[in-house]
Motif scaffolding. Structure first.
Motif, PDB file in Angstrom:
ATOM      1  N   ARG A  26     -13.988  45.623 -34.815  1.00 12.32           N
ATOM      2  CA  ARG A  26     -12.920  44.618 -34.945  1.00 12.32           C
ATOM      3  C   ARG A  26     -12.918  43.671 -33.752  1.00 12.32           C
ATOM      4  O   ARG A  26     -12.594  42.483 -33.896  1.00 12.32           O
ATOM      5  CB  ARG A  26     -11.568  45.310 -35.103  1.00 12.32           C
ATOM      6  CG  ARG A  26     -11.386  46.004 -36.448  1.00 12.32           C
ATOM      7  CD  ARG A  26      -9.937  46.396 -36.693  1.00 12.32           C
ATOM      8  NE  ARG A  26      -9.509  47.451 -35.799  1.00 12.32           N
ATOM      9  CZ  ARG A  26      -9.618  48.744 -36.065  1.00 12.32           C
ATOM     10  NH1 ARG A  26     -10.176  49.137 -37.198  1.00 12.32           N
ATOM     11  NH2 ARG A  26      -9.182  49.657 -35.217  1.00 12.32           N
ATOM     12  N   VAL A  27     -13.262  44.179 -32.574  1.00 10.91           N
ATOM     13  CA  VAL A  27     -13.357  43.313 -31.396  1.00 10.91           C
ATOM     14  C   VAL A  27     -14.449  42.267 -31.607  1.00 10.91           C
ATOM     15  O   VAL A  27     -14.255  41.078 -31.323  1.00 10.91           O
ATOM     16  CB  VAL A  27     -13.644  44.144 -30.131  1.00 10.91           C
ATOM     17  CG1 VAL A  27     -13.879  43.211 -28.929  1.00 10.91           C
ATOM     18  CG2 VAL A  27     -12.489  45.093 -29.839  1.00 10.91           C
ATOM     19  N   GLU A  29     -15.529  41.174 -34.425  1.00  9.97           N
ATOM     20  CA  GLU A  29     -15.059  40.242 -35.438  1.00  9.97           C
ATOM     21  C   GLU A  29     -14.170  39.180 -34.790  1.00  9.97           C
ATOM     22  O   GLU A  29     -14.283  37.986 -35.098  1.00  9.97           O
ATOM     23  CB  GLU A  29     -14.290  40.994 -36.526  1.00  9.97           C
ATOM     24  CG  GLU A  29     -13.869  40.117 -37.693  1.00  9.97           C
ATOM     25  CD  GLU A  29     -13.225  40.925 -38.802  1.00  9.97           C
ATOM     26  OE1 GLU A  29     -13.295  40.497 -39.954  1.00  9.97           O
ATOM     27  OE2 GLU A  29     -12.652  41.998 -38.502  1.00  9.97           O
ATOM     28  N   ASP A  30     -13.297  39.596 -33.883  1.00 15.20           N
ATOM     29  CA  ASP A  30     -12.444  38.654 -33.161  1.00 15.20           C
ATOM     30  C   ASP A  30     -13.254  37.701 -32.293  1.00 15.20           C
ATOM     31  O   ASP A  30     -12.851  36.562 -32.059  1.00 15.20           O
ATOM     32  CB  ASP A  30     -11.442  39.417 -32.280  1.00 15.20           C
ATOM     33  CG  ASP A  30     -10.399  40.171 -33.095  1.00 15.20           C
ATOM     34  OD1 ASP A  30     -10.269  39.876 -34.300  1.00 15.20           O
ATOM     35  OD2 ASP A  30      -9.732  41.049 -32.530  1.00 15.20           O
ATOM     36  N   ARG A 156     -11.524  47.053 -25.573  1.00 13.02           N
ATOM     37  CA  ARG A 156     -11.612  45.614 -25.838  1.00 13.02           C
ATOM     38  C   ARG A 156     -12.085  44.859 -24.589  1.00 13.02           C
ATOM     39  O   ARG A 156     -12.972  44.011 -24.662  1.00 13.02           O
ATOM     40  CB  ARG A 156     -10.251  45.080 -26.300  1.00 13.02           C
ATOM     41  CG  ARG A 156     -10.236  43.573 -26.533  1.00 13.02           C
ATOM     42  CD  ARG A 156      -8.876  43.125 -27.030  1.00 13.02           C
ATOM     43  NE  ARG A 156      -8.647  43.599 -28.385  1.00 13.02           N
ATOM     44  CZ  ARG A 156      -9.044  42.944 -29.474  1.00 13.02           C
ATOM     45  NH1 ARG A 156      -9.699  41.809 -29.353  1.00 13.02           N
ATOM     46  NH2 ARG A 156      -8.800  43.428 -30.668  1.00 13.02           N
ATOM     47  N   GLN A 160     -15.516  42.657 -24.200  1.00 14.48           N
ATOM     48  CA  GLN A 160     -15.375  41.237 -23.917  1.00 14.48           C
ATOM     49  C   GLN A 160     -16.109  40.837 -22.642  1.00 14.48           C
ATOM     50  O   GLN A 160     -16.654  39.735 -22.545  1.00 14.48           O
ATOM     51  CB  GLN A 160     -13.892  40.867 -23.802  1.00 14.48           C
ATOM     52  CG  GLN A 160     -13.179  40.855 -25.142  1.00 14.48           C
ATOM     53  CD  GLN A 160     -11.706  40.557 -25.010  1.00 14.48           C
ATOM     54  OE1 GLN A 160     -11.127  40.703 -23.937  1.00 14.48           O
ATOM     55  NE2 GLN A 160     -11.094  40.144 -26.101  1.00 14.48           N
ATOM     56  N   THR A 172     -11.746  34.308 -24.625  1.00 17.43           N
ATOM     57  CA  THR A 172     -11.652  34.818 -25.987  1.00 17.43           C
ATOM     58  C   THR A 172     -10.272  34.583 -26.592  1.00 17.43           C
ATOM     59  O   THR A 172     -10.062  34.840 -27.750  1.00 17.43           O
ATOM     60  CB  THR A 172     -11.941  36.324 -25.995  1.00 17.43           C
ATOM     61  OG1 THR A 172     -10.975  36.995 -25.192  1.00 17.43           O
ATOM     62  CG2 THR A 172     -13.323  36.601 -25.451  1.00 17.43           C
ATOM     63  N   LYS A 174      -7.294  32.995 -28.360  1.00 21.45           N
ATOM     64  CA  LYS A 174      -6.967  31.911 -29.281  1.00 21.45           C
ATOM     65  C   LYS A 174      -5.497  31.556 -29.105  1.00 21.45           C
ATOM     66  O   LYS A 174      -4.630  32.430 -29.202  1.00 21.45           O
ATOM     67  CB  LYS A 174      -7.230  32.340 -30.731  1.00 21.45           C
ATOM     68  CG  LYS A 174      -8.693  32.458 -31.090  1.00 21.45           C
ATOM     69  CD  LYS A 174      -8.849  32.773 -32.573  1.00 21.45           C
ATOM     70  CE  LYS A 174     -10.316  32.813 -32.969  1.00 21.45           C
ATOM     71  NZ  LYS A 174     -10.485  33.102 -34.411  1.00 21.45           N
ATOM     72  N   ARG A 251      -5.846  40.400 -24.759  1.00 19.88           N
ATOM     73  CA  ARG A 251      -5.100  39.727 -25.826  1.00 19.88           C
ATOM     74  C   ARG A 251      -6.022  38.737 -26.526  1.00 19.88           C
ATOM     75  O   ARG A 251      -6.762  37.991 -25.876  1.00 19.88           O
ATOM     76  CB  ARG A 251      -3.892  39.003 -25.217  1.00 19.88           C
ATOM     77  CG  ARG A 251      -2.937  38.380 -26.225  1.00 19.88           C
ATOM     78  CD  ARG A 251      -2.199  39.460 -26.995  1.00 19.88           C
ATOM     79  NE  ARG A 251      -1.202  38.889 -27.867  1.00 19.88           N
ATOM     80  CZ  ARG A 251       0.097  38.810 -27.562  1.00 19.88           C
ATOM     81  NH1 ARG A 251       0.519  39.245 -26.390  1.00 19.88           N
ATOM     82  NH2 ARG A 251       0.959  38.304 -28.402  1.00 19.88           N
ATOM     83  N   PHE A 252      -5.995  38.703 -27.823  1.00 16.88           N
ATOM     84  CA  PHE A 252      -6.880  37.817 -28.568  1.00 16.88           C
ATOM     85  C   PHE A 252      -6.165  36.569 -29.077  1.00 16.88           C
ATOM     86  O   PHE A 252      -6.743  35.491 -29.137  1.00 16.88           O
ATOM     87  CB  PHE A 252      -7.503  38.556 -29.751  1.00 16.88           C
ATOM     88  CG  PHE A 252      -8.336  37.667 -30.628  1.00 16.88           C
ATOM     89  CD1 PHE A 252      -9.522  37.135 -30.164  1.00 16.88           C
ATOM     90  CD2 PHE A 252      -7.919  37.338 -31.899  1.00 16.88           C
ATOM     91  CE1 PHE A 252     -10.285  36.293 -30.966  1.00 16.88           C
ATOM     92  CE2 PHE A 252      -8.680  36.511 -32.707  1.00 16.88           C
ATOM     93  CZ  PHE A 252      -9.865  35.983 -32.229  1.00 16.88           C
ATOM     94  N   ARG A 253      -4.913  36.681 -29.443  1.00 20.31           N
ATOM     95  CA  ARG A 253      -4.196  35.559 -30.052  1.00 20.31           C
ATOM     96  C   ARG A 253      -2.817  35.426 -29.429  1.00 20.31           C
ATOM     97  O   ARG A 253      -2.125  36.418 -29.194  1.00 20.31           O
ATOM     98  CB  ARG A 253      -4.064  35.767 -31.556  1.00 20.31           C
ATOM     99  CG  ARG A 253      -3.397  34.640 -32.297  1.00 20.31           C
ATOM    100  CD  ARG A 253      -3.296  34.948 -33.775  1.00 20.31           C
ATOM    101  NE  ARG A 253      -4.615  35.060 -34.403  1.00 20.31           N
ATOM    102  CZ  ARG A 253      -5.195  36.204 -34.712  1.00 20.31           C
ATOM    103  NH1 ARG A 253      -4.572  37.355 -34.461  1.00 20.31           N
ATOM    104  NH2 ARG A 253      -6.380  36.224 -35.278  1.00 20.31           N
TER     105      ARG A 253
END
Length: 295
Positions: A26-27, A29-30, A156, A160, A172, A174, A251-253
């Motif tokens: 999933r990481v 994919e992000d 994560r 990253q 990373t 968003k 944190r991704f988003r």
């Protein structure tokens, strides 16, 4: 094979069940990879052929999850890996593992069966057998990650650190910036909400009332003089300090919502300014004016 194909990044995620492979996928994919979990080993070369130049431009690479659920993992692994390397593509193999006791604890928590568990084989025996079966893949791995003491956030961050650099943006994270009107309700998906109703309101200027914060005259009315000028300076300074900290934490988003009464003037002007600042800083950013027409 052309240069575009040679530059294709392929990451194979494998390892012990319960050690974090699915979370890691999933990481990726992000991070912008095209991800497939449970793909039979023998189909990997075919997938590479389907991943043409168009797919290569859209995605940062391929991330493939493989484990003992694939019946051909033991028998076809070596031949498939050799076939991939003949194509001048060097896949990076990540092997995930953890202490047997920790894997047992995780399965007890999730209450899911281990892939090798059966009426004749208990959980501990299943983990030990899988560890032995996966030994050749562990020895072939470019990177072995022991996640025994990892949280999801630790995993994560670790991934990253190595792979986020292939993204075209500075990090990373968003960032979604939106404006809205309080009279219509604040957005439920917002991580941070800023109330801008202390700023000068163009609504009370008859020459500006029908315009929006996207226009220079309205932006100047709101932000060219104090308190708007000093506010936007401090706000942008604050965000440029804060966002790298969120990115470092994994944190991704992040959604930033700026609200005024009707969502047409002040909130739009500030959202446009923040969007411009963060875009120039290299962030992967999007912009939405939710109530600009209603306001």
């Amino acid at each position: 094979m052309d240069n575009a194909a040679k530059d294709l990044v392929i990451v194979i995620l494998t390892g012990l069940s319960g050690s974090g492979k699915s979370t890691a996928l999933r990481v990726f994919e992000d991070l912008g990879f095209f991800c497939v979990d449970g793909l039979p080993v023998s189909l990997v070369p075919k997938l590479m052929n389907l991943f043409d130049d168009k797919g290569g431009q859209r995605y940062k690479g391929l991330a493939l999850g493989m484990d003992v659920r694939q019946a051909d993992l033991d028998t076809d692994w070596g031949a498939t890996l050799a076939h991939i390397k003949v194509k001048d593509v060097a896949p990076q193999i990540l092997f995930f593992e953890a202490d047997t006791g920790e894997i047992i604890r995780r399965y007890a928590t999730t209450r899911r069966p281990h892939p090798l568990e059966s009426d004749q084989r208990g959980l501990e025996q299943a983990v030990l057998e899988e560890r032995e079966r996966m030994r050749p893949l562990r020895e072939a791995a470019d990177m072995v990650l022991d996640t025994t003491h990892f949280t999801i956030h630790d995993l994560r961050r670790k991934l990253q650190e190595k792979w986020a650099s292939i993204r075209p943006t500075a990090g990373t994270l968003k960032v979604h910036v939106m404006s809205f009107g309080f009279k219509y309700g604040p957005p439920s998906e917002a991580d941070m909400v800023f109330d801008l109703r202390f700023l000068p309101n163009p609504y009370f200027n008859k020459d500006l009332r029908e315009h929006t914060g996207k226009e220079a005259a309205v932006r100047d009315y709101v932000l060219a003089e104090d308190p708007g000028r000093e506010f936007i300076r401090r706000l942008n300074e604050f965000l440029l300090y804060l966002l790298p900290l969120y990115a470092k934490e994994g944190r991704f988003r992040l959604t930033l919502a700026f609200g005024c009464t009707g969502g047409r003037h002040r909130s739009v002007a500030v959202a446009e300014s923040v969007f411009d600042t963060l875009s120039k800083a290299g962030y992967n950013i999007s912009l939405e004016h939710r109530h600009i027409e209603r306001g």
